[in-house]
Design a protein around this motif. Structure first.
Motif, PDB file in Angstrom:
ATOM      1  N   ALA A 467       0.730  -1.141   0.005  1.00  0.00           N
ATOM      2  CA  ALA A 467       0.011   0.040  -0.026  1.00  0.00           C
ATOM      3  C   ALA A 467       0.719   1.351   0.057  1.00  0.00           C
ATOM      4  N   VAL A 468       1.945   1.156   0.698  1.00  0.00           N
ATOM      5  CA  VAL A 468       2.707   2.215   1.121  1.00  0.00           C
ATOM      6  C   VAL A 468       3.368   2.805  -0.365  1.00  0.00           C
ATOM      7  N   LEU A 469       4.067   1.625  -1.110  1.00  0.00           N
ATOM      8  CA  LEU A 469       4.650   1.735  -2.467  1.00  0.00           C
ATOM      9  C   LEU A 469       3.616   2.130  -3.362  1.00  0.00           C
ATOM     10  N   ARG A 471       0.738   3.974  -2.804  1.00  0.00           N
ATOM     11  CA  ARG A 471       0.483   5.558  -2.650  1.00  0.00           C
ATOM     12  C   ARG A 471       1.560   6.408  -2.939  1.00  0.00           C
ATOM     13  N   GLY A 473       3.717   5.993  -5.453  1.00  0.00           N
ATOM     14  CA  GLY A 473       4.259   6.023  -6.698  1.00  0.00           C
ATOM     15  C   GLY A 473       5.523   5.124  -7.044  1.00  0.00           C
ATOM     16  N   LEU A 474       5.816   4.733  -6.063  1.00  0.00           N
ATOM     17  CA  LEU A 474       7.343   3.765  -6.134  1.00  0.00           C
ATOM     18  C   LEU A 474       6.992   2.415  -6.860  1.00  0.00           C
ATOM     19  N   TYR A 475       5.676   1.756  -6.657  1.00  0.00           N
ATOM     20  CA  TYR A 475       5.525   0.554  -6.996  1.00  0.00           C
ATOM     21  C   TYR A 475       5.634   0.626  -8.783  1.00  0.00           C
ATOM     22  N   PRO A 476       6.376  -0.437  -9.292  1.00  0.00           N
ATOM     23  CA  PRO A 476       6.485  -0.555 -10.602  1.00  0.00           C
ATOM     24  C   PRO A 476       5.164  -0.684 -11.592  1.00  0.00           C
ATOM     25  N   PRO A 477       4.638   0.089 -12.326  1.00  0.00           N
ATOM     26  CA  PRO A 477       3.629  -0.061 -13.098  1.00  0.00           C
ATOM     27  C   PRO A 477       3.599  -1.374 -13.901  1.00  0.00           C
TER      28      PRO A 477
ATOM     29  N   TYR B  28      -6.986   1.933   3.886  1.00  0.00           N
ATOM     30  CA  TYR B  28      -5.365   2.314   3.998  1.00  0.00           C
ATOM     31  C   TYR B  28      -5.167   2.658   5.608  1.00  0.00           C
ATOM     32  N   LEU B  31      -5.807  -0.616   7.665  1.00  0.00           N
ATOM     33  CA  LEU B  31      -4.636  -1.375   7.674  1.00  0.00           C
ATOM     34  C   LEU B  31      -3.532  -0.987   8.487  1.00  0.00           C
ATOM     35  N   VAL B  72      10.524  -5.116  -4.115  1.00  0.00           N
ATOM     36  CA  VAL B  72      10.002  -4.492  -5.353  1.00  0.00           C
ATOM     37  C   VAL B  72      11.044  -3.693  -5.878  1.00  0.00           C
ATOM     38  N   LYS B  76      12.564  -3.763  -9.389  1.00  0.00           N
ATOM     39  CA  LYS B  76      12.319  -2.430 -10.579  1.00  0.00           C
ATOM     40  C   LYS B  76      13.654  -2.086 -11.084  1.00  0.00           C
ATOM     41  N   ARG B  79      14.178  -4.926 -13.943  1.00  0.00           N
ATOM     42  CA  ARG B  79      13.370  -4.517 -14.996  1.00  0.00           C
ATOM     43  C   ARG B  79      14.169  -4.033 -16.089  1.00  0.00           C
TER      44      ARG B  79
END
Lengths: 563, 91
Positions: A467-469, A471, A473-477, B28, B31, B72, B76, B79
Motif C-alpha cells: 500500500a505504501v509503495l 501510494r 508511486g514507487l511501485y513499478p507499473p 489504507y 490497515l 519491489v 524495479k 526490470r
C-alpha cells in the motif's frame, strides 16, 4: 474388479472413448473417471501389487505406499476439478490429451521400477505437450515445441539413469538412490528439470501461460508435483536440495513482481512454491517430508484455483495482461471472491490451506537450526503474498477501472472454483484429515497463538508495504513487455551464435569447432575419471557410461533439431 | 478464446463503494491501525522462539515490511535490465 487395473490406466483408457461420446454423456463420462479412480485408491492395499518379468528384470508396475497414495488422492481430486472447470469449452483434442496426461501422471506415482516410471514419464511429456498445443495459437504451437524438447530431455536422462543403475547394481527398482552414483545423478537431473530447478526452470513460465484457459489448469497440477514426488522418494535428505529449494523460493519472485501476463506471474509463483517443497525434501526429517507432501496437496488446490480465476478472466475478457485489466470485480464478483480465497491460501493466511502445510516446512527448517535458509523462506513467504496474494487480485479485479465490462464466468467454471475454494478453506480450518494422509504420523498443532500472530504480522506488514509503495508511486507499473529469462539462451543466444559461426571465415570456424570438441572431450574425460571407480565394476561402468553418453548426445541432437 | 464479452453498456452505471476515493483511503488507514495493533500484540504472548532474532520486538512485521520493499525496489532495477518489447520473440 478394478483392483487388478494399475491406477491411472482408467483415465488413459477412458480418454479413448471420449471422441465417441457427445454432449452431457461425454462430460458425465469424463467426470466419472477420476471419481472411480479415487474410490479405487481408497481400497488399495499397501505393498507391491503386480510384478512382471521383462528379460532378466522384475518390473513392478504397481507399488502402493503412503507416499504414492497421498499424491494419488490429490491428483484425482485435481483431475475432477479441472474437468469440471473445462465443461464450458468443448475441445476434444484437449480433453483426450488432458485425460491421458493425468492418467499417466497417476500411473507414474505407483511405478515401483524405473522402466515403468520412464514410460509414464514420457507419456506425461507428450500428452501435456498436446495440452499446450490445444491453446491453438501460433505462440502456443512454438512454446509447445520448446516445452516438449525440454520434457523429452528429462525423459532421456531418466532412461540413462535407469540403464546405468541396472548396469551398476542389476536392480531396476525405483527407491532412494542418492547422489553418490552416476545413475543417481542422472535421475536427479531428470527430476530437476521437471521440478523446474533454477536455470532448468524456464519451460514452465514459457509454456504454461500459452495454453488455453482450461489447459493451464490441467498443466499446473501434475508435472511438477510428479517431480516433487520423485525427489521425495529418491533423494530425501540430500543437503543440496535445501539450497536448491531456497534459491527456488527466492529468485522467481523478482520476476513475478515485474511480469505483466498474470498467468505467467502465477507460473513464477508456482516455481517459488515448489521451492518450499524441495527444501522440505532436502531436510529429510519426518516433519519436513510431511510438510512437503502436505504443501504439494494444498498447493495443487490453491494454484489450480488461481489459474482457474485467471482462466475465467482470459475467457471472458480475452486477455490477462495486468496493463489491460482492472475493476473487474464489478463484472465478475464471484470469480474475484474465489481468486481472493486462492490468494489467501497461497499466502498462508491463518484459516486457509497454505497455513497448515507451509507451517510444517517452516517449523522443520527452524527445528534443524537452519537460520539462513529460514530467513530466505521467510523472505519468500512475504514475497509470495506480495506478488500472488495481492498483485494477482489487485491488478485483475481492482486497481484503476479499465472500463472493461463482461459477463460473470460460466456456471461450470464457477462451480469448479467454488468447490476448490471450499477445499482450500476446509483444509485450512480442519487440517486433521490432510494430516492423516501424510506419510508419517503427525504430531503438530498449526494453530498456536505465536504462529497465528507472527504470520499475521508478516503478511499484514507486507500488505502495508504494498500500500505504501502504491501510494508513493514507487511501485513499478504494469507495462506491456516481456522480460528476458533463461529461455533467451536457446531462443535468441544460440541461434545468433550459430549464424555468427556460419558467417565466420572457414579457418576460424574450424579452429573454434576443434576447440569445442576438445573442451567437450576434456570434460567427458574428467567426468569418467570422477565417476569411474577403480573396482572390478569398472568394465560395467564404462558400458553403462557409454550408453548414458550416447543417450545424452542423442538428446542434445533432438533439442537442436526441435528448437 | 474471447468467450462472449458483451460490450453492452448498461445505461446509468452503478457507483460502487470502492469507487469513492475516500473509501480507499479508509482501507489504507484501517490497515495501518491493524498493523499497529499487531505490532503491539508482541507484548502479550510468548513466541517459543527457535532463533534469537525472533524474540526482537515486532520482528516478523518489520521483516515482512522490509522484505517487500526490498523485493519491489530490486525487481524495479532488474526490470531495466530485462525488459523488452512485447513482440520481442515474435520478430
Amino acid at each position: 474388479m478394478i483392483a487388478s487395473l494399475p491406477p491411472g490406466l482408467l483415465l488413459i483408457g477412458g480418454a479413448l472413448a471420449v471422441p465417441f461420446l457427445r454432449g452431457w454423456l461425454r462430460w458425465a463420462w469424463m467426470l466419472a473417471l477420476p471419481v472411480v479412480g479415487f474410490v479405487d485408491l481408497i481400497g488399495l492395499e499397501h505393498g507391491a501389487h503386480v510384478t512382471v518379468a521383462l528379460f532378466d528384470y522384475e518390473l513392478q508396475p504397481v507399488r502402493v505406499d503412503r507416499l504414492s497414495l497421498a499424491f494419488g488422492y490429490i491428483f484425482y481430486i485435481a483431475a475432477f476439478l479441472g474437468i469440471l472447470y473445462a465443461v464450458t469449452i468443448n475441445r476434444t483434442a484437449e480433453q483426450v490429451a488432458a485425460l491421458i496426461y493425468m492418467g499417466s501422471a497417476v500411473g507414474a506415482l505407483f511405478a515401483g521400477d524405473l522402466i515403468t516410471l520412464f514410460v509414464y514419464w514420457e507419456v506425461t511429456a507428450v500428452a501435456s505437450a498436446f495440452v499446450v498445443w490445444a491453446g491453438n495459437t501460433e505462440r502456443s504451437y512454438r512454446a509447445g515445441m520448446r516445452y516438449l524438447a525440454v520434457q523429452v530431455v528429462s525423459g532421456v536422462l531418466l532412461l540413462s539413469g535407469a540403464l546405468v543403475q541396472i548396469a551398476e547394481t542389476g536392480s531396476v527398482a525405483f527407491a532412494q538412490s542418492g547422489l553418490q552414483s552416476l545413475a543417481g545423478l542422472l535421475i536427479f537431473l531428470a527430476f530437476g528439470i521437471k521440478c523446474a530447478f533454477p536455470f532448468l526452470h524456464n519451460w514452465l513460465q514459457d509454456a504454461y501461460p500459452e495454453a488455453s484457459p482450461t489447459g493451464t489448469v490441467f498443466l499446473s497440477a501434475f508435472t511438477t508435483k510428479l517431480a516433487v514426488y520423485g525427489l521425495a522418494r529418491g533423494f530425501a535428505g540430500e543437503d543440496i536440495l535445501i539450497w536448491i529449494g531456497a534459491l527456488m523460493t527466492a529468485f522467481p519472485i523478482f520476476y513475478a513482481v515485474i511480469e505483466n501476463d498474470l498467468r505467467r506471474v502465477l507460473a513464477y509463483s508456482l516455481n517459488n512454491q515448489l521451492g518450499f517443497m524441495v527444501v522440505g525434501i532436502g531436510i529429510g526429517t519426518e516433519l519436513s517430508l510431511n510438510g512437503t507432501v502436505a504443501h504439494a496437496f494444498t498447493h495443487i488446490l490453491y494454484k489450480s484455483l488461481l489459474f482457474m480465476s485467471m482462466g475465467a478472466v482470459l475467457y471472458r475478457v480475452g486477455t490477462v495482461k495486468g496493463s489491460e485489466l482492472g475493476g473487474l470485480y464489478k463484472s465478475m464478483p464471484w470469480t474475484a471472491a474465489f481468486c481472493i480465497v486462492g490468494a489467501a491460501s497461497i499466502s498462508a493466511f491463518p484459516l486457509f490451506s497454505g497455513f497448515v502445510s507451509k507451517s510444517l516446512i517452516m517449523s522443520a527448517t527452524a527445528g534443524e537450526g537452519l537460520l539462513f535458509i529460514w530467513f530466505v523462506l521467510l523472505f519468500a513467504s512475504a514475497g509470495v503474498f506480495h506478488h500472488s496474494g495481492i498483485k494477482i487480485p489487485y491488478f485483475a479485479f481492482f486497481a484503476h477501472d479499465s472500463g472493461k465490462r463482461c459477463k460473470e464466468a460460466p456456471l461450470p467454471m464457477l462451480l469448479a472454483m467454488g468447490a476448490t475454494a471450499f477445499l482450500c478453506i476446509g483444509i485450512g480450518v480442519w487440517s486433521e484429515p490432510l494430516y492423516a494422509l501424510l506419510p508419517y504420523p503427525v504430531d503438530y498443532v498449526p494453530y498456536t497463538t505465536a504462529h497465528v500472530v507472527t504470520q499475521l504480522q508478516l503478511l499484514l506488514f507486507s500488505a502495508l508495504a504494498f500500500a505504501v509503495l502504491m501510494r508513493t508511486g514507487l511501485y513499478p507499473p504494469e507495462l506491456r513487455s516481456v522480460n528476458l529469462d533463461i529461455d533467451w539462451i536457446y531462443r535468441r543466444g544460440l541461434p545468433a551464435a550459430g549464424r555468427a559461426m556460419a558467417r565466420a571465415p572457414a579457418g576460424l570456424r574450424d579452429a573454434l569447432a576443434a576447440a569445442g570438441v576438445r573442451t567437450a572431450f576434456g570434460f567427458l574425460n574428467r567426468l569418467v575419471r570422477l565417476a569411474g571407480p577403480e573396482s572390478a565394476l569398472a568394465r560395467t561402468w564404462q558400458t553403462a557410461g557409454m550408453v548414458g553418453l550416447i543417450l545424452i548426445v542423442m538428446a542434445v541432437y533432438l533439442v537442436l533439431a526441435l528448437v | 478464446m474471447t468467450g462472449n464479452a458483451s460490450e453492452k453498456q448498461n445505461p446509468p452505471e452503478r457507483r460502487y463503494w470502492l469507487d469513492e476515493r475516500r473509501n480507499v483511503d479508509r482501507i489504507y488507514w484501517a490497515l495501518l491501525v491493524v498493523c499497529a495493533g499487531l505490532f503491539a500484540a508482541d507484548l502479550f504472548y510468548d513466541k517459543h522462539a527457535k532463533f534469537a532474532v525472533e524474540e526482537w520486538f515486532g520482528f516478523y512485521g518489520l521483516y515482512g515490511f522490509i522484505a517487500c520493499v526490498f523485493l519491489v525496489l530490486v525487481a524495479k532495477q532488474l526490470r531495466k535490465l530485462l525488459i523488452r518489447p512485447e513482440d520481442y520473440y515474435d520478430r
